[in-house]
Design a protein around this motif. Structure first.
Motif, short mmCIF file in Angstrom:
data_model
loop_
_atom_site.label_atom_id
_atom_site.label_comp_id
_atom_site.label_asym_id
_atom_site.label_seq_id
_atom_site.Cartn_x
_atom_site.Cartn_y
_atom_site.Cartn_z
N ARG A 162 41.69 46.30 32.15
CA ARG A 162 42.40 45.07 31.77
C ARG A 162 41.51 44.18 30.95
N LYS A 163 42.08 43.58 29.92
CA LYS A 163 41.35 42.66 29.06
C LYS A 163 41.38 41.27 29.69
N LEU A 164 40.20 40.67 29.83
CA LEU A 164 40.10 39.28 30.27
C LEU A 164 39.53 38.45 29.13
N SER A 165 40.02 37.24 29.02
CA SER A 165 39.64 36.32 27.95
C SER A 165 38.87 35.14 28.54
N ALA A 196 33.26 37.74 39.44
CA ALA A 196 31.96 38.43 39.50
C ALA A 196 31.71 39.21 38.21
N ALA A 197 32.73 39.91 37.71
CA ALA A 197 32.58 40.67 36.46
C ALA A 197 32.32 39.73 35.29
N PHE A 198 33.00 38.60 35.26
CA PHE A 198 32.82 37.57 34.24
C PHE A 198 31.37 37.07 34.25
N HIS A 199 30.88 36.75 35.42
CA HIS A 199 29.51 36.25 35.56
C HIS A 199 28.51 37.31 35.08
N ARG A 200 28.72 38.56 35.49
CA ARG A 200 27.83 39.64 35.04
C ARG A 200 27.89 39.78 33.52
N PHE A 233 36.39 38.28 24.69
CA PHE A 233 37.13 39.18 25.58
C PHE A 233 36.18 40.21 26.17
N PHE A 234 36.53 40.70 27.34
CA PHE A 234 35.84 41.83 27.94
C PHE A 234 36.85 42.60 28.79
#
Length: 118
Positions: free
Chosen positions: A10-13, A77-81, A4-5
């Protein structure tokens, strides 16, 4: 492994299927989630390391106030970073396909290859 991040509160999984292979970011379709890529990840291992995002409002990611294209692309983009890896192949199905090609169009230096399937 599920991780998770947090983006804008907001929490993304996501699921990182691991392994030594070339990273492949996978974006699921509408009414689906990252776990839809389990069979594909197993079939592509060990050559590919599939990393699949539960997009906003899906799977174990938090629901959001907005579901605009810019919001989805910002999440990718946030996921990739978050992953801290360079240019990658991105695969998207249906909703994920639109988000994948929009991400590639807006961040061409971050996408090595694009696969859109539906």
């Amino acid at each position: 492994m599920r991780e998770f991040f947090v983006v804008d509160g907001r929490k993304l999984s996501y699921l990182d299927f691991g392994g030594p292979g070339t990273p492949l970011l996978a974006l699921h379709g509408h009414y689906n989630e990252a776990s839809a890529f389990v069979p594909m990840a197993e079939a592509l291992a060990p050559r590919w390391r599939v990393i699949a995002l539960d997009q906003r409002g899906h799977g174990e990611s938090d629901r959001a106030q907005r579901y605009e294209r810019d919001d989805y692309v910002a999440d990718v983009a946030a996921f990739h970073r978050r992953l801290g890896i360079g240019p990658v192949a991105v695969l998207g199905h249906s909703l994920g396909g639109v988000n994948a090609y929009q991400y590639a169009a807006r961040q061409p230096d971050r996408v090595r290859a694009l696969i859109v399937e539906d």
